[in-house]
Design an enzyme around this catalytic site. Structure first.
Site, PDB file in Angstrom:
ATOM      1  N   GLY A  31       0.818  -1.209   0.000  1.00 16.40           N
ATOM      2  CA  GLY A  31       0.000   0.000   0.000  1.00 16.40           C
ATOM      3  C   GLY A  31       0.849   1.256   0.000  1.00 16.40           C
ATOM      4  O   GLY A  31       2.033   1.213  -0.352  1.00 16.40           O
ATOM      5  N   LEU A  33       0.488   3.714  -2.047  1.00 14.78           N
ATOM      6  CA  LEU A  33       0.857   3.615  -3.464  1.00 14.78           C
ATOM      7  C   LEU A  33       1.465   4.905  -3.998  1.00 14.78           C
ATOM      8  O   LEU A  33       1.063   6.002  -3.620  1.00 14.78           O
ATOM      9  CB  LEU A  33      -0.385   3.269  -4.300  1.00 14.78           C
ATOM     10  CG  LEU A  33      -1.090   1.955  -3.965  1.00 14.78           C
ATOM     11  CD1 LEU A  33      -2.220   1.700  -4.962  1.00 14.78           C
ATOM     12  CD2 LEU A  33      -0.117   0.781  -3.947  1.00 14.78           C
ATOM     13  N   HIS A  37       4.494   1.899  -7.901  1.00 14.24           N
ATOM     14  CA  HIS A  37       3.465   0.852  -7.901  1.00 14.24           C
ATOM     15  C   HIS A  37       2.590   0.967  -9.149  1.00 14.24           C
ATOM     16  O   HIS A  37       2.225  -0.038  -9.760  1.00 14.24           O
ATOM     17  CB  HIS A  37       2.553   1.002  -6.675  1.00 14.24           C
ATOM     18  CG  HIS A  37       3.251   0.883  -5.348  1.00 14.24           C
ATOM     19  ND1 HIS A  37       3.445   1.946  -4.521  1.00 14.24           N
ATOM     20  CD2 HIS A  37       3.782  -0.193  -4.703  1.00 14.24           C
ATOM     21  CE1 HIS A  37       4.060   1.555  -3.408  1.00 14.24           C
ATOM     22  NE2 HIS A  37       4.289   0.258  -3.502  1.00 14.24           N
ATOM     23  N   LYS A 149      13.689  -1.366  -7.917  1.00 16.48           N
ATOM     24  CA  LYS A 149      14.015  -0.568  -6.732  1.00 16.48           C
ATOM     25  C   LYS A 149      14.469  -1.469  -5.567  1.00 16.48           C
ATOM     26  O   LYS A 149      15.404  -1.140  -4.849  1.00 16.48           O
ATOM     27  CB  LYS A 149      12.776   0.251  -6.354  1.00 16.48           C
ATOM     28  CG  LYS A 149      12.661   0.696  -4.937  1.00 16.48           C
ATOM     29  CD  LYS A 149      13.513   1.884  -4.686  1.00 16.48           C
ATOM     30  CE  LYS A 149      13.438   2.430  -3.286  1.00 16.48           C
ATOM     31  NZ  LYS A 149      12.725   1.664  -2.285  1.00 16.48           N
ATOM     32  N   ASP A 150      13.785  -2.603  -5.408  1.00 13.50           N
ATOM     33  CA  ASP A 150      14.164  -3.568  -4.371  1.00 13.50           C
ATOM     34  C   ASP A 150      14.897  -4.714  -5.062  1.00 13.50           C
ATOM     35  O   ASP A 150      14.355  -5.809  -5.239  1.00 13.50           O
ATOM     36  CB  ASP A 150      12.913  -4.045  -3.635  1.00 13.50           C
ATOM     37  CG  ASP A 150      12.202  -2.897  -2.945  1.00 13.50           C
ATOM     38  OD1 ASP A 150      12.608  -2.536  -1.836  1.00 13.50           O
ATOM     39  OD2 ASP A 150      11.270  -2.325  -3.548  1.00 13.50           O
ATOM     40  N   VAL A 176      11.102   3.772 -10.715  1.00 11.97           N
ATOM     41  CA  VAL A 176      10.521   5.071 -11.051  1.00 11.97           C
ATOM     42  C   VAL A 176      11.078   6.096 -10.055  1.00 11.97           C
ATOM     43  O   VAL A 176      11.147   5.821  -8.847  1.00 11.97           O
ATOM     44  CB  VAL A 176       8.979   5.025 -10.980  1.00 11.97           C
ATOM     45  CG1 VAL A 176       8.376   6.401 -11.245  1.00 11.97           C
ATOM     46  CG2 VAL A 176       8.452   3.990 -11.964  1.00 11.97           C
TER      47      VAL A 176
HETATM   48  P1  AMP Z   1       6.177  -2.107  -1.495  1.00 16.86           P
HETATM   49  O1  AMP Z   1       4.764  -1.632  -1.435  1.00 16.86           O
HETATM   50  O2  AMP Z   1       7.166  -1.104  -1.029  1.00 16.86           O
HETATM   51  O3  AMP Z   1       6.368  -3.479  -0.912  1.00 16.86           O
HETATM   52  O4  AMP Z   1       6.507  -2.264  -3.036  1.00 16.86           O
HETATM   53  C1  AMP Z   1       5.685  -3.046  -3.868  1.00 16.86           C
HETATM   54  C2  AMP Z   1       6.367  -3.221  -5.186  1.00 16.86           C
HETATM   55  O5  AMP Z   1       6.600  -1.952  -5.781  1.00 16.86           O
HETATM   56  C3  AMP Z   1       7.727  -3.910  -5.055  1.00 16.86           C
HETATM   57  O6  AMP Z   1       7.872  -4.821  -6.117  1.00 16.86           O
HETATM   58  C4  AMP Z   1       8.675  -2.761  -5.188  1.00 16.86           C
HETATM   59  O7  AMP Z   1       9.939  -3.138  -5.709  1.00 16.86           O
HETATM   60  C5  AMP Z   1       7.946  -1.886  -6.172  1.00 16.86           C
HETATM   61  N1  AMP Z   1       8.453  -0.514  -6.106  1.00 16.86           N
HETATM   62  C6  AMP Z   1       8.668   0.220  -4.985  1.00 16.86           C
HETATM   63  N2  AMP Z   1       9.212   1.408  -5.305  1.00 16.86           N
HETATM   64  C7  AMP Z   1       9.346   1.425  -6.653  1.00 16.86           C
HETATM   65  C8  AMP Z   1       9.852   2.382  -7.580  1.00 16.86           C
HETATM   66  N3  AMP Z   1      10.325   3.570  -7.197  1.00 16.86           N
HETATM   67  N4  AMP Z   1       9.853   2.046  -8.890  1.00 16.86           N
HETATM   68  C9  AMP Z   1       9.384   0.829  -9.299  1.00 16.86           C
HETATM   69  N5  AMP Z   1       8.881  -0.094  -8.469  1.00 16.86           N
HETATM   70  C10 AMP Z   1       8.868   0.189  -7.164  1.00 16.86           C
END
Ligand code: AMP
Length: 281
Positions: A31, A33, A37, A149-150, A176
């Site tokens: 979340g 977002l 995301h 990113k991760d 991004v």
């Molecule tokens: P999270 O909600 O932080 O667990 O992230 C969910 C997904 O979004 C994971 O696959 C992250 O790697 C991806 N994500 C987080 N930040 C970015 C970003 N800046 N650019 C692209 N994907 C991202």
């Protein structure tokens, strides 16, 4: 758009879609977002007949209770963005539904989980691998979408899917960024204005290293020193690690001979940020 909190109902919806020959795409999120995301959702929607976004702040991957407590949450905003992004189902289970009384089976990742984020956050990747295995079993996706990113997480999940024959495809999409280079992260909203300004140092340091490699630098030590020197120009940044690594095993390299990845983490006060960049000779 449907919102489901029951793993059984989610599984049924995914099974029905699969039986009807529809392609299921999953975007796992916690979340809060942002456009990172949304870029995953766009791709999932373009490639799927049923786009599922999971929204679950997974306690098993937080090594610090204060980090879990402070994690930003706004379900209504997320639901609006998901609907506008073309999500068909939000799967938003409760902690009790995912980890009911008696839960005791975890997925234990191998050496990929030991360094970098794994060393800094004990148990983190066990939590990530476990929740992803559960989300894949519940949402039955043909494809699941993750962000570069991760980087370590994405690499580990590809490994998890191969090692456990989970039978889905992992798609990894580029990071991004804000206009000033800062990688979008749900934790960015926790930065105070001074830290937010200095946080650009992470992406700048990575760009410096990328430029040095393009200009012929091949020593991983010198690249690391370059990145560390740049991080020191931001007084609010407390670097945690800087790694110049093999892009698949994430083992540290001595020299750049092919593709490599630079991984870094730094704290700005209580907020911990990570970033990475490919180094291509
Ligand atoms: P999270 O909600 O932080 O667990 O992230 C969910 C997904 O979004 C994971 O696959 C992250 O790697 C991806 N994500 C987080 N930040 C970015 C970003 N800046 N650019 C692209 N994907 C991202």
């Amino acid at each position: 758009m449907d919102v489901l909190d029951s793993p059984t109902k989610m599984q049924r919806a995914a099974d029905e879609a699969r039986q009807a020959g529809r392609r299921v795409g999953l975007v796992p999120t916690m979340g809060a977002l942002h456009d990172g995301h949304l870029s995953l959702l766009r791709r999932a929607r373009a490639e799927s007949d049923l786009t599922v976004m999971s929204l679950f702040v997974n306690p098993a991957q937080f090594d610090r209770p204060d980090d879990l407590a402070r994690y930003p949450r706004d379900f209504n905003r997320d639901a609006r963005l998901a609907r506008d992004g073309g999500v068909d189902i939000i799967f938003a289970p409760t902690v009790e539904a995912m980890y009911p009384a008696g839960f005791q089976t975890y997925v234990l990742p191998g050496p990929l989980a030991e360094r970098w984020e794994g060393a800094a956050r004990p148990g983190h990747f066990r939590g990530v691998a476990t929740v992803c295995a559960k989300l894949f079993a519940i949402c039955r996706p043909h494809r699941a979408y993750f962000g570069q990113k991760d980087y370590q997480q994405a690499t580990l999940i590809r490994r998890l899917v191969a090692d456990l024959n989970l039978g889905l495809e992992i798609v990894i999409l580029p990071t991004v960024r804000e206009a000033d280079g800062l990688a979008l992260s749900s934790r960015n909203v926790l930065l105070d204005p001074g830290a937010r300004r200095q946080a650009t140092v992470l992406s700048h340091a990575l760009r410096t290293a990328q430029a040095a490699v393009a200009a012929g630098e091949r020593s991983a030590l010198r690249l690391r020193e370059m990145i560390e020197a740049e991080l020191r120009t931001a007084p609010l940044a407390q670097p945690e690690y800087v790694g110049v690594c093999d892009p698949d095993t994430l083992e540290p390299l001595a020299r750049i001979t092919g593709r490599a990845v630079a991984l870094l983490a730094a704290r700005f006060g209580a907020v911990r940020l990570i970033d990475n960049g490919m180094l291509e000779p």
